[in-house]
Write a protein that holds these residues in place. Structure first.
Motif, PDB file in Angstrom:
ATOM      1  N   ALA A 129       9.983   2.496 -11.866  1.00 40.55           N
ATOM      2  CA  ALA A 129      11.337   3.036 -11.752  1.00 40.55           C
ATOM      3  C   ALA A 129      12.287   1.983 -11.185  1.00 40.55           C
ATOM      4  O   ALA A 129      11.862   1.045 -10.515  1.00 40.55           O
ATOM      5  N   PRO A 130      13.584   2.138 -11.430  1.00 40.64           N
ATOM      6  CA  PRO A 130      14.557   1.202 -10.848  1.00 40.64           C
ATOM      7  C   PRO A 130      14.534   1.259  -9.324  1.00 40.64           C
ATOM      8  O   PRO A 130      14.088   2.242  -8.721  1.00 40.64           O
ATOM      9  N   ALA A 131      15.040   0.203  -8.712  1.00 39.26           N
ATOM     10  CA  ALA A 131      15.108   0.138  -7.254  1.00 39.26           C
ATOM     11  C   ALA A 131      15.997   1.255  -6.708  1.00 39.26           C
ATOM     12  O   ALA A 131      16.955   1.675  -7.359  1.00 39.26           O
ATOM     13  N   VAL A 132      15.665   1.745  -5.527  1.00 36.58           N
ATOM     14  CA  VAL A 132      16.450   2.779  -4.855  1.00 36.58           C
ATOM     15  C   VAL A 132      16.758   2.309  -3.436  1.00 36.58           C
ATOM     16  O   VAL A 132      16.088   1.424  -2.908  1.00 36.58           O
ATOM     17  N   GLU A 178       0.835  -1.206   0.000  1.00 37.22           N
ATOM     18  CA  GLU A 178       0.000   0.000   0.000  1.00 37.22           C
ATOM     19  C   GLU A 178       0.867   1.252   0.000  1.00 37.22           C
ATOM     20  O   GLU A 178       0.541   2.244  -0.673  1.00 37.22           O
ATOM     21  N   LEU A 179       1.962   1.231   0.725  1.00 40.42           N
ATOM     22  CA  LEU A 179       2.866   2.386   0.704  1.00 40.42           C
ATOM     23  C   LEU A 179       3.408   2.622  -0.699  1.00 40.42           C
ATOM     24  O   LEU A 179       3.579   3.771  -1.121  1.00 40.42           O
ATOM     25  N   GLY A 180       3.690   1.557  -1.426  1.00 41.68           N
ATOM     26  CA  GLY A 180       4.131   1.712  -2.810  1.00 41.68           C
ATOM     27  C   GLY A 180       3.104   2.447  -3.650  1.00 41.68           C
ATOM     28  O   GLY A 180       3.445   3.304  -4.473  1.00 41.68           O
ATOM     29  N   ARG A 181       1.820   2.141  -3.425  1.00 40.26           N
ATOM     30  CA  ARG A 181       0.750   2.840  -4.150  1.00 40.26           C
ATOM     31  C   ARG A 181       0.688   4.304  -3.732  1.00 40.26           C
ATOM     32  O   ARG A 181       0.509   5.193  -4.570  1.00 40.26           O
ATOM     33  N   TRP A 182       0.819   4.551  -2.445  1.00 35.58           N
ATOM     34  CA  TRP A 182       0.811   5.939  -1.962  1.00 35.58           C
ATOM     35  C   TRP A 182       1.945   6.726  -2.608  1.00 35.58           C
ATOM     36  O   TRP A 182       1.750   7.866  -3.040  1.00 35.58           O
ATOM     37  N   GLY A 227       4.079 -10.302  12.944  1.00 39.46           N
ATOM     38  CA  GLY A 227       4.410 -10.747  11.600  1.00 39.46           C
ATOM     39  C   GLY A 227       5.562 -10.008  10.950  1.00 39.46           C
ATOM     40  O   GLY A 227       5.956 -10.341   9.825  1.00 39.46           O
ATOM     41  N   TRP A 228       6.113  -9.013  11.623  1.00 40.04           N
ATOM     42  CA  TRP A 228       7.188  -8.208  11.040  1.00 40.04           C
ATOM     43  C   TRP A 228       8.578  -8.635  11.508  1.00 40.04           C
ATOM     44  O   TRP A 228       9.577  -8.194  10.935  1.00 40.04           O
ATOM     45  N   ASP A 229       8.678  -9.434  12.548  1.00 40.05           N
ATOM     46  CA  ASP A 229       9.971  -9.768  13.141  1.00 40.05           C
ATOM     47  C   ASP A 229      10.886 -10.424  12.110  1.00 40.05           C
ATOM     48  O   ASP A 229      10.584 -11.487  11.554  1.00 40.05           O
ATOM     49  N   GLY A 230      12.034  -9.793  11.828  1.00 34.07           N
ATOM     50  CA  GLY A 230      13.007 -10.343  10.904  1.00 34.07           C
ATOM     51  C   GLY A 230      12.634 -10.239   9.430  1.00 34.07           C
ATOM     52  O   GLY A 230      13.347 -10.764   8.574  1.00 34.07           O
ATOM     53  N   TYR A 231      11.548  -9.546   9.115  1.00 27.41           N
ATOM     54  CA  TYR A 231      11.081  -9.451   7.729  1.00 27.41           C
ATOM     55  C   TYR A 231      11.981  -8.495   6.931  1.00 27.41           C
ATOM     56  O   TYR A 231      12.472  -7.493   7.463  1.00 27.41           O
ATOM     57  N   ASP A 232      12.162  -8.783   5.649  1.00 28.46           N
ATOM     58  CA  ASP A 232      13.004  -7.950   4.778  1.00 28.46           C
ATOM     59  C   ASP A 232      12.212  -6.715   4.326  1.00 28.46           C
ATOM     60  O   ASP A 232      11.711  -6.644   3.209  1.00 28.46           O
ATOM     61  N   ILE A 233      12.128  -5.729   5.202  1.00 28.05           N
ATOM     62  CA  ILE A 233      11.357  -4.521   4.909  1.00 28.05           C
ATOM     63  C   ILE A 233      11.984  -3.753   3.753  1.00 28.05           C
ATOM     64  O   ILE A 233      11.284  -3.279   2.853  1.00 28.05           O
ATOM     65  N   ARG A 234      13.292  -3.618   3.772  1.00 29.78           N
ATOM     66  CA  ARG A 234      13.966  -2.859   2.719  1.00 29.78           C
ATOM     67  C   ARG A 234      13.663  -3.436   1.338  1.00 29.78           C
ATOM     68  O   ARG A 234      13.295  -2.707   0.411  1.00 29.78           O
ATOM     69  N   GLY A 235      13.827  -4.738   1.216  1.00 33.37           N
ATOM     70  CA  GLY A 235      13.619  -5.366  -0.080  1.00 33.37           C
ATOM     71  C   GLY A 235      12.185  -5.254  -0.563  1.00 33.37           C
ATOM     72  O   GLY A 235      11.936  -4.946  -1.739  1.00 33.37           O
ATOM     73  N   ARG A 236      11.225  -5.488   0.345  1.00 36.80           N
ATOM     74  CA  ARG A 236       9.822  -5.454  -0.071  1.00 36.80           C
ATOM     75  C   ARG A 236       9.374  -4.048  -0.433  1.00 36.80           C
ATOM     76  O   ARG A 236       8.633  -3.858  -1.414  1.00 36.80           O
ATOM     77  N   LEU A 237       9.804  -3.035   0.328  1.00 34.68           N
ATOM     78  CA  LEU A 237       9.391  -1.673   0.016  1.00 34.68           C
ATOM     79  C   LEU A 237      10.046  -1.207  -1.282  1.00 34.68           C
ATOM     80  O   LEU A 237       9.420  -0.495  -2.079  1.00 34.68           O
ATOM     81  N   SER A 238      11.282  -1.610  -1.515  1.00 38.54           N
ATOM     82  CA  SER A 238      11.941  -1.268  -2.777  1.00 38.54           C
ATOM     83  C   SER A 238      11.187  -1.884  -3.955  1.00 38.54           C
ATOM     84  O   SER A 238      10.960  -1.223  -4.983  1.00 38.54           O
ATOM     85  N   ARG A 239      10.771  -3.141  -3.803  1.00 39.14           N
ATOM     86  CA  ARG A 239      10.014  -3.784  -4.885  1.00 39.14           C
ATOM     87  C   ARG A 239       8.660  -3.126  -5.076  1.00 39.14           C
ATOM     88  O   ARG A 239       8.192  -2.951  -6.212  1.00 39.14           O
ATOM     89  N   ALA A 240       8.008  -2.747  -3.976  1.00 34.46           N
ATOM     90  CA  ALA A 240       6.705  -2.088  -4.080  1.00 34.46           C
ATOM     91  C   ALA A 240       6.825  -0.768  -4.825  1.00 34.46           C
ATOM     92  O   ALA A 240       5.959  -0.415  -5.640  1.00 34.46           O
ATOM     93  N   PHE A 241       7.899  -0.033  -4.558  1.00 29.00           N
ATOM     94  CA  PHE A 241       8.137   1.223  -5.270  1.00 29.00           C
ATOM     95  C   PHE A 241       8.283   0.962  -6.767  1.00 29.00           C
ATOM     96  O   PHE A 241       7.681   1.661  -7.597  1.00 29.00           O
ATOM     97  N   THR A 242       9.053  -0.043  -7.121  1.00 22.89           N
ATOM     98  CA  THR A 242       9.260  -0.369  -8.533  1.00 22.89           C
ATOM     99  C   THR A 242       7.970  -0.869  -9.188  1.00 22.89           C
ATOM    100  O   THR A 242       7.637  -0.480 -10.315  1.00 22.89           O
TER     101      THR A 242
END
Length: 409
Positions: free
Chosen positions: A197-200, A132-136, A177-192
């Motif tokens: 756009a390319p990953a940032v 959802e953040l990616g959509r925002w 459900g967030w413990d140890g989750y790859d937040i960086r990777g998932r948010l980068s993919r959501a942005f793309t």
């Protein structure tokens, strides 16, 4: 000295730093804003300074400003000043609370160009929330009239302890459900996924840390020891020392909501006696609900306080006294110049309670030069802090050198 500088960037003058990234840092910090000043600060020749500045100009990171004052008593041309050009990119930032979130597009100098806030429940899990953040973000870039390719990084604040090396939350009491989750990777993919756009780069930190960072840099840049306490559904603190966040060994610093205070109340973390179990916005909401007042979270308490509800005010003041008792120890340990109260409960009743117990329990020497204040940036503090953290990371000297090389300049 016109040859290539080694990895340390040292020159013959006392080990001064001299890479292009170091020159950028000197300009951004205001310590040297002319070519002559850069030569004096680094010991580099005029030609070498010019070569390194040329890389920054070609990248679009620097620009020439107005002429500065003439230093020579003989007069002459004013020196041309150098400025960080904050228009060459933008930053995306988001601040998650337990049931609410705020996202924004910011300039590299911290100006908010577009923002959105709305309901986003962290207990829905990282997949749904980050998608959802990616959509925002995609919608906000349209509103700000900036292309996704102009984004240089994303900052995210979350209501739990974060290992800054991995960007993962570690045993968060309010983020199932967030413990140890790859937040960086998932948010980068959501942005793309939502922008094409390319990953940032994505940076993740605790929400109170980012609020503290934003507030300290914006309103108290000269305060060498700054503490912000966020009291919303939970309780957390951010600490800024000498302009840098203090996170502890693995991101656990500032988690004062789970200090034991001698009560038998059950906390969401599973332990008994935590400060958050009796003095957080969530705890106040539960007590109000038990008294027949509709309230489920810290944001509900905030609305009741804004409406002048006497029961909410009385409970908020009591909660402030309990937090103030703990803060007396925090102030004695850290000796900050500013103690800022933020979050849903940061109104007059709560702050009055904090002051009552803090000044009663702390040593007079610890509070002699202490300012107890409320947040200046309000609900924007988290996204402003997240944006600033991204910029400081991406334009730090060593990282800047890597990015310049990647740009081919």
């Amino acid at each position: 000295m016109t040859g290539r500088v080694g990895r340390t960037g040292k020159t013959a003058r006392g080990g001064a730093q001299s890479s292009a990234g170091d020159l950028l840092e000197l300009v951004r910090s205001g310590r040297a804003v002319t070519r002559g000043a850069l030569q004096q600060m680094t010991g580099l020749s005029r030609a070498t300074v010019g070569q390194r500045l040329d890389r920054l100009f070609r990248a679009g990171w620097l620009r020439e400003g107005a002429g500065g004052p003439v230093d020579s008593p003989l007069g002459g041309r004013p020196a041309v000043t150098l400025e960080f050009d904050g228009s060459h990119a933008v930053v995306l930032a988001a601040d998650l609370d337990t049931r609410h979130a705020r996202a924004a597009v910011l300039t590299l100098t911290g100006e908010i160009l577009a923002e959105h806030s709305g309901t986003l429940v962290v207990e829905d899990g990282p997949e749904a929330v980050l998608a959802e953040l990616g959509r925002w973000f995609a919608r906000l870039l349209d509103q700000a009239a900036h292309r996704p390719e102009e984004v240089c990084g994303i900052g995210l604040g979350v209501p739990g302890p974060v290992d800054s090396e991995t960007g993962q939350v570690i045993q968060p009491p309010m983020m199932t459900g967030w413990d140890g989750y790859d937040i960086r990777g998932r948010l980068s993919r959501a942005f793309t996924e939502h922008t094409g756009a390319p990953a940032v780069p994505v940076l993740v930190d605790n929400d109170a840390n980012l609020m503290a960072y934003g507030e300290q840099r914006t309103g108290h840049p000269d305060c060498a020891a700054f503490v912000l306490v966020k009291v919303s559904t939970g309780i957390g603190a951010g600490v800024v020392v000498d302009g840098a966040l203090y996170r502890g060994i693995d991101g656990g610093a500032g988690d004062i909501g789970h200090i034991r205070i001698g009560t038998d109340a059950l906390c969401r973390c599973g332990s008994y006696g935590c400060l958050a179990a009796v003095a957080s916005g969530g705890a106040v909401a539960r007590r109000l609900a038990e008294a027949g007042v509709p309230a489920e979270s810290g944001s509900d308490v905030r609305e009741l306080l804004a409406a002048g509800d006497p029961r909410a005010a009385a409970l908020a003041r009591e909660a402030g006294r309990q937090v103030g008792d703990v803060l007396a120890t925090v102030v004695t340990l850290l000796n900050p110049g500013v103690l800022m109260i933020a979050g849903d409960l940061a109104g007059t009743p709560f702050v009055t309670g904090v002051r009552e117990l803090l000044y009663q329990r702390a040593l007079p020497r610890s509070t002699a030069h202490l300012d107890v204040v409320t947040a200046r940036l309000g609900e924007r503090a988290g996204v402003i802090g997240a944006g600033a953290l991204v910029v400081e990371h991406l334009y730090a000297p060593e990282r800047a050198e890597e990015r310049l090389a990647a740009l081919g300049v």
